[in-house]
Design an enzyme around this catalytic site. Structure first.
Site, PDB file in Angstrom:
ATOM      1  N   HIS A 122      29.634  19.627  -9.474  1.00 61.55           N
ATOM      2  CA  HIS A 122      30.024  18.522 -10.349  1.00 61.55           C
ATOM      3  C   HIS A 122      31.538  18.345 -10.303  1.00 61.55           C
ATOM      4  CE1 HIS A 122      29.761  22.273 -12.636  1.00 61.55           C
ATOM      5  NE2 HIS A 122      30.805  21.859 -13.336  1.00 61.55           N
ATOM      6  N   HIS A 132      34.644  17.195 -12.594  1.00 59.38           N
ATOM      7  CA  HIS A 132      35.126  16.872 -13.939  1.00 59.38           C
ATOM      8  C   HIS A 132      36.102  15.700 -13.828  1.00 59.38           C
ATOM      9  CE1 HIS A 132      33.969  20.751 -16.031  1.00 59.38           C
ATOM     10  NE2 HIS A 132      33.991  21.185 -14.783  1.00 59.38           N
TER      11      HIS A 132
HETATM   12  P1  5GP Z   1      32.034  24.271 -14.986  1.00 56.69           P
HETATM   13  O1  5GP Z   1      32.494  25.330 -15.941  1.00 56.69           O
HETATM   14  O2  5GP Z   1      30.817  24.746 -14.211  1.00 56.69           O
HETATM   15  O3  5GP Z   1      33.099  23.716 -14.087  1.00 56.69           O
HETATM   16  O4  5GP Z   1      31.598  23.038 -15.858  1.00 56.69           O
HETATM   17  C1  5GP Z   1      30.406  22.995 -16.578  1.00 56.69           C
HETATM   18  C2  5GP Z   1      30.597  22.020 -17.690  1.00 56.69           C
HETATM   19  O5  5GP Z   1      29.317  21.658 -18.201  1.00 56.69           O
HETATM   20  C3  5GP Z   1      31.403  22.559 -18.875  1.00 56.69           C
HETATM   21  O6  5GP Z   1      32.561  21.754 -19.065  1.00 56.69           O
HETATM   22  C4  5GP Z   1      30.437  22.473 -20.051  1.00 56.69           C
HETATM   23  O7  5GP Z   1      31.059  22.085 -21.246  1.00 56.69           O
HETATM   24  C5  5GP Z   1      29.424  21.450 -19.576  1.00 56.69           C
HETATM   25  N1  5GP Z   1      28.096  21.647 -20.115  1.00 56.69           N
HETATM   26  C6  5GP Z   1      27.428  22.819 -20.226  1.00 56.69           C
HETATM   27  N2  5GP Z   1      26.213  22.623 -20.745  1.00 56.69           N
HETATM   28  C7  5GP Z   1      26.106  21.286 -20.980  1.00 56.69           C
HETATM   29  C8  5GP Z   1      25.065  20.472 -21.512  1.00 56.69           C
HETATM   30  O8  5GP Z   1      23.969  20.925 -21.886  1.00 56.69           O
HETATM   31  N3  5GP Z   1      25.319  19.140 -21.599  1.00 56.69           N
HETATM   32  C9  5GP Z   1      26.499  18.598 -21.199  1.00 56.69           C
HETATM   33  N4  5GP Z   1      26.641  17.276 -21.329  1.00 56.69           N
HETATM   34  N5  5GP Z   1      27.498  19.337 -20.682  1.00 56.69           N
HETATM   35  C10 5GP Z   1      27.304  20.661 -20.573  1.00 56.69           C
END
Ligand code: 5GP
Ligand code: ZN
Length: 112
Positions: free
Chosen positions: A98, A100
């Site tokens: 993903h 951001h």
């Molecule tokens: P990462 O840490 O893998 O780069 O980003 C994962 C992101 O997913 C985090 O910013 C977290 O807040 C978001 N996230 C985790 N669980 C959920 C969810 O159930 N729904 C949404 N909309 N975002 C989520």
């Protein structure tokens, strides 16, 4: 597959969807780190950027364009930041690629 983001794409877990097309899906982060914080992901499961394959090139480029278009749509004409956390040292917590899209405040450098 037990993947949170695959479940969101499938509509099994609710999310605030802001964009979708044949290959990508975008929704608001549940814990926003800026006034605008959207996640742009491929509909198909790719565990991380490091897991993307040669055949994913067009998809990756499309994700970048979708991210920029969404940023403009969100009113981030003054600027925005795209982040792709990758792997444990990269801070990735959900193993579905993903981007951001962050904006609505001044970003700092270097990142933490
Ligand atoms: P990462 O840490 O893998 O780069 O980003 C994962 C992101 O997913 C985090 O910013 C977290 O807040 C978001 N996230 C985790 N669980 C959920 C969810 O159930 N729904 C949404 N909309 N975002 C989520
Ligand atoms: Zn997935």
């Amino acid at each position: 597959m037990d993947c949170l983001f695959c479940k969101i794409v499938a509509g099994e877990i609710p999310a605030q969807v802001v964009y979708q097309d044949d290959s990508t899906y975008a929704f608001r982060d549940i814990h926003p780190q800026a006034p605008t914080h959207v996640l742009v992901l491929p509909r198909k499961h790719i565990a991380s950027l490091a897991h993307a394959e040669a055949g994913d090139q067009a998809l990756l480029g499309h994700m970048l364009q979708v991210s920029a278009r969404l940023a403009i749509q969100e009113g981030l004409g003054e600027g925005f930041r795209l982040i792709v956390n990758t792997g444990s040292d990269g801070g990735q917590t959900v193993d579905h690629l993903h981007i951001h899209v962050l904006g609505g405040r001044a970003m700092h450098w270097p990142p933490g």
